[in-house]
Motif scaffolding. Structure first.
Motif, PDB file in Angstrom:
ATOM      1  N   PRO A 112      28.523  -6.282 -18.459  1.00  0.00           N
ATOM      2  CA  PRO A 112      28.486  -4.928 -19.036  1.00  0.00           C
ATOM      3  C   PRO A 112      28.134  -3.864 -17.993  1.00  0.00           C
ATOM      4  O   PRO A 112      28.751  -2.797 -17.946  1.00  0.00           O
ATOM      5  CB  PRO A 112      27.413  -5.034 -20.126  1.00  0.00           C
ATOM      6  N   GLU A 113      27.144  -4.180 -17.138  1.00  0.00           N
ATOM      7  CA  GLU A 113      26.765  -3.237 -16.092  1.00  0.00           C
ATOM      8  C   GLU A 113      27.896  -3.055 -15.080  1.00  0.00           C
ATOM      9  O   GLU A 113      28.162  -1.942 -14.612  1.00  0.00           O
ATOM     10  CB  GLU A 113      25.490  -3.715 -15.384  1.00  0.00           C
ATOM     11  N   SER A 114      28.548  -4.180 -14.740  1.00  0.00           N
ATOM     12  CA  SER A 114      29.675  -4.110 -13.802  1.00  0.00           C
ATOM     13  C   SER A 114      30.748  -3.168 -14.324  1.00  0.00           C
ATOM     14  O   SER A 114      31.250  -2.305 -13.591  1.00  0.00           O
ATOM     15  CB  SER A 114      30.295  -5.499 -13.594  1.00  0.00           C
ATOM     16  N   LEU A 115      31.116  -3.354 -15.590  1.00  0.00           N
ATOM     17  CA  LEU A 115      32.182  -2.539 -16.160  1.00  0.00           C
ATOM     18  C   LEU A 115      31.789  -1.064 -16.220  1.00  0.00           C
ATOM     19  O   LEU A 115      32.640  -0.182 -16.021  1.00  0.00           O
ATOM     20  CB  LEU A 115      32.541  -3.056 -17.550  1.00  0.00           C
ATOM     21  N   THR A 116      30.521  -0.798 -16.476  1.00  0.00           N
ATOM     22  CA  THR A 116      30.061   0.592 -16.488  1.00  0.00           C
ATOM     23  C   THR A 116      30.312   1.261 -15.145  1.00  0.00           C
ATOM     24  O   THR A 116      30.887   2.359 -15.067  1.00  0.00           O
ATOM     25  CB  THR A 116      28.554   0.661 -16.830  1.00  0.00           C
ATOM     26  N   TYR A 117      29.889   0.580 -14.071  1.00  0.00           N
ATOM     27  CA  TYR A 117      30.055   1.163 -12.735  1.00  0.00           C
ATOM     28  C   TYR A 117      31.513   1.149 -12.281  1.00  0.00           C
ATOM     29  O   TYR A 117      31.969   2.077 -11.610  1.00  0.00           O
ATOM     30  CB  TYR A 117      29.160   0.445 -11.730  1.00  0.00           C
ATOM     31  N   TYR A 118      32.241   0.109 -12.644  1.00  0.00           N
ATOM     32  CA  TYR A 118      33.662   0.075 -12.280  1.00  0.00           C
ATOM     33  C   TYR A 118      34.421   1.217 -12.939  1.00  0.00           C
ATOM     34  O   TYR A 118      35.278   1.858 -12.318  1.00  0.00           O
ATOM     35  CB  TYR A 118      34.289  -1.264 -12.692  1.00  0.00           C
ATOM     36  N   ASN A 119      34.121   1.484 -14.203  1.00  0.00           N
ATOM     37  CA  ASN A 119      34.813   2.566 -14.905  1.00  0.00           C
ATOM     38  C   ASN A 119      34.421   3.934 -14.354  1.00  0.00           C
ATOM     39  O   ASN A 119      35.254   4.851 -14.276  1.00  0.00           O
ATOM     40  CB  ASN A 119      34.552   2.492 -16.406  1.00  0.00           C
ATOM     41  N   LEU A 120      33.155   4.076 -13.942  1.00  0.00           N
ATOM     42  CA  LEU A 120      32.739   5.319 -13.280  1.00  0.00           C
ATOM     43  C   LEU A 120      33.482   5.482 -11.958  1.00  0.00           C
ATOM     44  O   LEU A 120      33.938   6.583 -11.617  1.00  0.00           O
ATOM     45  CB  LEU A 120      31.221   5.315 -13.042  1.00  0.00           C
TER      46      LEU A 120
END
Length: 337
Positions: free
Chosen positions: A73-81
């Motif tokens: 979940p954290e990975s996807l947050t930063y990847y999407n940013l």
């Protein structure tokens, strides 16, 4: 006893799909190197900064750190940013690289259509760029995902292009990964002889380079292909080779994987006790490394083997353990949604 017999009752197309997906995931989970991370080198993240002040490269690096720790979940947050930053700055290399990373997480989580959509865009962007290695990695990824979606022609085309590009940039690791996927696809399409030859070629090439992880991957895939085609003796030999590699490297998860496969192979009544011993070893390893999925599979297999031996009490006990784990995992999945 719904879980333990599911594999045996699958249709042949279902078995083919199971093998392709399982081997694809084997590759995906890092047995053959950090594909996407090697294809594009992100800059280090700036410490103690707000996401709004970070560059796309810095956000991508933070996402990668979470990714390596499986904090998805954290990975996807930063990847999407990061993706938003790269789109805002119109940086196609950054966009494509981030899309590949997002797709890898989606694939791990079974969101294959989402992964496919991301990879389609990434492949198109990399095709216009100068980074052939990254382009090849994206083609390998979409080839793998397309195979799992049943898009065989698209998968073959992508894998063929990937193999050619990896050859051009002299990337033996990428070429080997691609050949394993291509061999599995050939098996899935009924090209049995060609598929087995491709997988054998990949195994021998990795052995020549002394790349143990890739040799293991290719050998397991070769064994799975033989098992799927009913070549029990050849599957047994390949699995023993892979087990020897795992034991030599003291890699418990790999050893447990092979013990399970060996125990699952059909044999005569005389081999049942040996298969129970292998199943018990797989169970012991799964518990030691806290792999609940492998533990449930081992308990299920033991329930089946005990049943064949006429040991009803042991069979029921093993089945109870397996069902308890499956239910706990199901509750955990629903609880985390």
């Amino acid at each position: 006893m719904h879980h333990r017999s599911a594999l045996h009752h699958r249709s042949k197309p279902g078995l083919i799909r199971h093998i392709v997906i399982s081997c694809s995931l084997l590759l995906l989970w890092g047995l053959s190197g950090q594909c996407a991370d090697q294809a594009f080198s992100a800059e280090p993240a700036a410490p103690a900064a707000s996401p709004n002040t970070l560059s796309g490269h810095e956000l991508l690096r933070i996402g990668t750190i979470h990714d390596q720790q499986e904090h998805f979940p954290e990975s996807l947050t930063y990847y999407n940013l990061a993706l938003s930053k790269f789109r805002e700055k119109r940086q196609p290399q950054g966009i494509a690289t981030t899309l590949v990373k997002i797709a890898r997480i989606d694939e791990r989580q079974g969101h294959l259509q989402q992964a496919h959509t991301s990879l389609k865009e990434a492949v198109a962007l990399f095709a216009k760029a100068s980074d052939r290695s990254a382009h090849a990695e994206s083609l390998l990824a979409i080839g793998r995902v397309s195979a799992q979606l049943g898009l065989s022609d698209e998968s073959r085309d992508a894998l063929t292009q990937a193999a050619a590009l990896f050859t051009r940039v002299r990337n033996a690791r990428g070429w080997n990964d691609t050949m394993v996927q291509l061999g599995l696809l050939q098996i899935a399409q009924g090209e049995n002889s060609a598929g087995l030859t491709t997988l054998q070629q990949a195994s021998e090439e990795a052995r020549t380079r002394r790349h143990v992880d890739q040799q293991f991957t290719a050998t397991v895939a070769l064994g799975d292909a033989h098992w799927l085609l009913g070549h029990t003796s050849d599957a047994h030999s390949a699995y023993l080779d892979a087990l020897s590699l795992a034991e030599a490297e003291h890699h418990l998860p790999f050893e447990g994987m092979m013990q399970l496969r060996l125990a699952r192979l059909d044999g005569d009544q005389a081999s049942l006790k040996d298969r129970v011993a292998q199943g018990k070893r797989a169970l012991q390893i799964a518990q030691a490394v806290h792999d609940t999925a492998a533990e449930a599979e081992a308990w299920s297999l033991l329930a089946d083997l005990y049943g064949q031996l006429g040991q009803a009490t042991e069979s029921q006990d093993a089945d109870t353990h397996a069902l308890a784990i499956y239910r706990n995992r199901e509750l955990s999945v629903h609880g985390n949604r």
